[in-house]
Motif scaffolding. Structure first.
Motif, PDB file in Angstrom:
ATOM      1  N   SER A 215       0.826  -1.215   0.000  1.00 48.55           N
ATOM      2  CA  SER A 215       0.000   0.000   0.000  1.00 48.55           C
ATOM      3  C   SER A 215       0.851   1.253   0.000  1.00 48.55           C
ATOM      4  CB  SER A 215      -0.926  -0.003   1.219  1.00 48.55           C
ATOM      5  OG  SER A 215      -0.159  -0.027   2.424  1.00 48.55           O
ATOM      6  N   GLN A 216       2.154   1.117   0.230  1.00 45.21           N
ATOM      7  CA  GLN A 216       3.063   2.260   0.230  1.00 45.21           C
ATOM      8  C   GLN A 216       3.410   2.727  -1.185  1.00 45.21           C
ATOM      9  OE1 GLN A 216       6.537   1.809   2.827  1.00 45.21           O
ATOM     10  NE2 GLN A 216       5.528   0.068   3.820  1.00 45.21           N
ATOM     11  N   LEU A 217       3.105   1.909  -2.171  1.00 43.64           N
ATOM     12  CA  LEU A 217       3.534   2.199  -3.531  1.00 43.64           C
ATOM     13  C   LEU A 217       2.411   2.802  -4.368  1.00 43.64           C
ATOM     14  CD1 LEU A 217       5.601  -1.023  -4.353  1.00 43.64           C
ATOM     15  CD2 LEU A 217       6.451   1.221  -3.615  1.00 43.64           C
ATOM     16  N   GLY A 218       2.796   3.724  -5.247  1.00 42.74           N
ATOM     17  CA  GLY A 218       1.920   4.271  -6.259  1.00 42.74           C
ATOM     18  C   GLY A 218       2.741   4.471  -7.510  1.00 42.74           C
ATOM     19  N   PHE A 219       2.089   4.580  -8.648  1.00 43.60           N
ATOM     20  CA  PHE A 219       2.838   4.724  -9.890  1.00 43.60           C
ATOM     21  C   PHE A 219       3.628   6.030  -9.903  1.00 43.60           C
ATOM     22  CE2 PHE A 219       2.998   5.968 -14.481  1.00 43.60           C
ATOM     23  CZ  PHE A 219       3.972   5.042 -14.833  1.00 43.60           C
ATOM     24  N   LEU A 220       4.882   5.947 -10.300  1.00 40.21           N
ATOM     25  CA  LEU A 220       5.740   7.119 -10.448  1.00 40.21           C
ATOM     26  C   LEU A 220       5.799   7.470 -11.930  1.00 40.21           C
ATOM     27  CD1 LEU A 220       8.644   6.186  -7.999  1.00 40.21           C
ATOM     28  CD2 LEU A 220       6.755   7.768  -7.606  1.00 40.21           C
ATOM     29  N   ASN A 221       5.235   8.600 -12.294  1.00 45.20           N
ATOM     30  CA  ASN A 221       5.137   9.002 -13.694  1.00 45.20           C
ATOM     31  C   ASN A 221       6.294   9.916 -14.072  1.00 45.20           C
ATOM     32  OD1 ASN A 221       4.105   9.513 -16.282  1.00 45.20           O
ATOM     33  ND2 ASN A 221       3.007  11.328 -15.555  1.00 45.20           N
ATOM     34  N   VAL A 222       7.070   9.498 -15.053  1.00 47.46           N
ATOM     35  CA  VAL A 222       8.226  10.287 -15.481  1.00 47.46           C
ATOM     36  C   VAL A 222       7.811  11.597 -16.134  1.00 47.46           C
ATOM     37  CG1 VAL A 222       8.427   9.287 -17.798  1.00 47.46           C
ATOM     38  CG2 VAL A 222      10.503  10.065 -16.604  1.00 47.46           C
ATOM     39  N   HIS A 223       6.548  11.774 -16.449  1.00 51.14           N
ATOM     40  CA  HIS A 223       5.952  12.925 -17.130  1.00 51.14           C
ATOM     41  C   HIS A 223       5.953  12.639 -18.629  1.00 51.14           C
ATOM     42  CE1 HIS A 223       4.070  16.720 -16.473  1.00 51.14           C
ATOM     43  NE2 HIS A 223       4.878  17.420 -17.251  1.00 51.14           N
ATOM     44  N   TYR A 224       6.112  13.615 -19.475  1.00 48.01           N
ATOM     45  CA  TYR A 224       6.080  13.357 -20.921  1.00 48.01           C
ATOM     46  C   TYR A 224       7.080  14.263 -21.613  1.00 48.01           C
ATOM     47  CZ  TYR A 224       3.172  17.602 -21.379  1.00 48.01           C
ATOM     48  OH  TYR A 224       2.701  18.887 -21.346  1.00 48.01           O
ATOM     49  N   GLY A 225       7.363  13.953 -22.884  1.00 44.90           N
ATOM     50  CA  GLY A 225       8.351  14.737 -23.613  1.00 44.90           C
ATOM     51  C   GLY A 225       9.719  14.678 -22.956  1.00 44.90           C
ATOM     52  N   VAL A 226      10.201  13.454 -22.658  1.00 44.52           N
ATOM     53  CA  VAL A 226      11.417  13.298 -21.852  1.00 44.52           C
ATOM     54  C   VAL A 226      12.658  13.052 -22.713  1.00 44.52           C
ATOM     55  CG1 VAL A 226      10.169  12.544 -19.813  1.00 44.52           C
ATOM     56  CG2 VAL A 226      10.892  10.835 -21.488  1.00 44.52           C
ATOM     57  N   ALA A 227      12.728  13.710 -23.861  1.00 42.56           N
ATOM     58  CA  ALA A 227      13.820  13.467 -24.811  1.00 42.56           C
ATOM     59  C   ALA A 227      15.192  13.719 -24.206  1.00 42.56           C
ATOM     60  CB  ALA A 227      13.626  14.328 -26.052  1.00 42.56           C
ATOM     61  N   ALA A 228      15.333  14.769 -23.399  1.00 48.15           N
ATOM     62  CA  ALA A 228      16.649  15.089 -22.826  1.00 48.15           C
ATOM     63  C   ALA A 228      17.105  14.008 -21.859  1.00 48.15           C
ATOM     64  CB  ALA A 228      16.603  16.442 -22.130  1.00 48.15           C
ATOM     65  N   ALA A 229      16.184  13.488 -21.050  1.00 46.49           N
ATOM     66  CA  ALA A 229      16.536  12.421 -20.114  1.00 46.49           C
ATOM     67  C   ALA A 229      16.971  11.170 -20.865  1.00 46.49           C
ATOM     68  CB  ALA A 229      15.350  12.113 -19.203  1.00 46.49           C
ATOM     69  N   VAL A 230      16.288  10.857 -21.965  1.00 45.22           N
ATOM     70  CA  VAL A 230      16.645   9.686 -22.760  1.00 45.22           C
ATOM     71  C   VAL A 230      17.975   9.908 -23.470  1.00 45.22           C
ATOM     72  CG1 VAL A 230      15.980   8.307 -24.778  1.00 45.22           C
ATOM     73  CG2 VAL A 230      14.273   8.889 -23.033  1.00 45.22           C
ATOM     74  N   MET A 231      18.161  11.073 -24.054  1.00 46.74           N
ATOM     75  CA  MET A 231      19.383  11.351 -24.800  1.00 46.74           C
ATOM     76  C   MET A 231      20.625  11.228 -23.909  1.00 46.74           C
ATOM     77  SD  MET A 231      20.353  14.623 -27.218  1.00 46.74           S
ATOM     78  CE  MET A 231      20.537  15.785 -25.876  1.00 46.74           C
ATOM     79  N   HIS A 232      20.516  11.691 -22.657  1.00 49.07           N
ATOM     80  CA  HIS A 232      21.673  11.636 -21.753  1.00 49.07           C
ATOM     81  C   HIS A 232      21.794  10.292 -21.040  1.00 49.07           C
ATOM     82  CE1 HIS A 232      23.145  15.777 -22.111  1.00 49.07           C
ATOM     83  NE2 HIS A 232      21.880  16.100 -22.297  1.00 49.07           N
ATOM     84  N   GLY A 233      20.803   9.437 -21.164  1.00 49.18           N
ATOM     85  CA  GLY A 233      20.905   8.065 -20.710  1.00 49.18           C
ATOM     86  C   GLY A 233      21.409   7.886 -19.289  1.00 49.18           C
ATOM     87  N   ALA A 234      22.380   7.009 -19.142  1.00 44.42           N
ATOM     88  CA  ALA A 234      22.896   6.652 -17.821  1.00 44.42           C
ATOM     89  C   ALA A 234      23.501   7.836 -17.086  1.00 44.42           C
ATOM     90  CB  ALA A 234      23.936   5.542 -17.959  1.00 44.42           C
TER      91      ALA A 234
END
Length: 362
Positions: free
Chosen positions: A157-176
């Motif tokens: 019950s402590q967990l809920g979905f964590l939404n990364v939001h949208y349009g996350v191109a910069a986060a994907v491009m910079h990867g690890a």
């Protein structure tokens, strides 16, 4: 409002904020064309939910203002004389991201941006202003914090979905380097995707006013294809369908679909609560009340949001959403996206029967 009137408003706003005119560097004859292109873009869409969602409230809240209102972005930059890096007050509604957002001294000087993981990336140049709003609102680190100490396969019950939001191109491009996705322990992940120098920044590929991709340069180097989606520089059957034909985009789609099926299988058999995904409807994952594998309009409502999360399920669903919310991930950082999807699928295979024999990790 006429185009000439709009231009006068833009310049008046800049002068009122004590900034140089945001259009001063452009030839006067070019301005109408530039404004028309901007008005046709997502950033200039006055009807977009991105800029109208808070109309009923009368203001864009502080937490959202930097990216969902031009005055909020100017406030974040400190171009209005306030402290940079923070938004001091709610911002105006119906104020899309416009000329005065990017054509200011503060915007031009911006070169480093912090990410939700706590990492800061410097040397961004003209991509910095894009990065501010296309990095997401969560990081894989948040998933680690949320699930720490919990039984991997027990509903909590402590967990809920964590939404990364949208349009996350910069986060994907910079990867690890910025850990936008959830990284499974013991796995290595691709860092920033470095393309050729002529196509290694946001504005090198996207027209800064329309945001559309200039494909001619891509297709002149990647010969023999007619679409960006047909490009493949990484060869292998990453989705396990027995074919390595087509572009890497098809491999990502195939692996993404396999992960969704595995998420549904795990939710039904381990969490004992069928799950489904509704794209565009927050918070995206809902109870599949009739277990038909689909989320209908009567199910895609907030009170029916999925709440039977286990740590293992949350991790896989989070990475599923990261891939979903960067539809250009096959260009921005295909290796990183494939690794997130592969490892999520592999991890679920510890609890549900999946054939991983032909699935390859890049």
């Amino acid at each position: 409002m006429s185009l000439s009137s709009l231009l006068r408003v833009v310049c008046a706003l800049a002068v009122g904020l004590g900034m140089a005119s945001p259009v001063a560097s452009q030839h006067e004859a070019d301005l109408p064309k530039l404004v028309e292109r901007w008005l046709a873009s997502p950033h200039g869409d006055y009807s977009s939910l991105s800029f109208t969602y808070w109309n009923k409230d009368g203001a864009v809240p502080v937490a959202c203002a930097a990216c969902h209102s031009q005055p909020g972005f100017i406030d974040w930059l400190g171009a209005d004389g306030s402290a940079p890096g923070v938004v001091d007050h709610p911002a105006a509604i119906n104020a899309p991201i416009g000329c005065a957002s990017c054509h200011t001294a503060a915007a031009h000087a911006l070169d480093r941006v912090g990410f939700p993981s706590g990492e800061t990336v410097a040397g961004l140049g003209p991509s910095a202003v894009c990065t501010v709003c296309h990095q997401g609102r969560q990081a894989g680190d948040n998933v680690i914090t949320a699930t720490q100490g919990l039984d991997e396969d027990a509903v909590s019950s402590q967990l809920g979905f964590l939404n990364v939001h949208y349009g996350v191109a910069a986060a994907v491009m910079h990867g690890a380097d910025v850990r936008g996705g959830f990284h499974y322990p013991g796995k290595s992940y691709a860092g920033r995707f470095a393309h050729v120098p002529s196509a290694n920044s946001c504005v090198a590929c996207h027209d800064p006013h329309t945001t559309q991709v200039a494909t001619d340069g891509c297709l002149s180097c990647h010969r023999g294809v007619t679409s960006l989606r047909d490009i493949r520089t990484r060869h292998g059957d990453f989705d396990g369908d027995g074919s390595a034909a087509g572009g890497v985009h098809s491999e990502i789609l195939g692996l993404h679909a396999r992960l969704y099926a595995a998420i549904q299988s795990y939710a039904a058999t381990v969490a004992r609560a069928p799950i489904g995904y509704a794209n565009g409807t927050f918070p995206y994952f809902f109870n599949d009340t009739n277990a038909d594998g689909q989320i209908g309009p009567d199910e895609a409502i907030f009170p029916n949001r999925y709440q039977s999360w286990t740590p293992r399920l949350l991790k896989a669903a989070y990475n599923y959403q990261v891939a979903m919310k960067d539809p250009g991930g096959y260009v921005h950082n295909p290796t990183y996206i494939l690794q997130l999807l592969h490892d999520s699928l592999e991890n679920l295979s510890e609890q549900v029967t999946l054939d991983m024999r032909r699935v390859r990790r890049p």
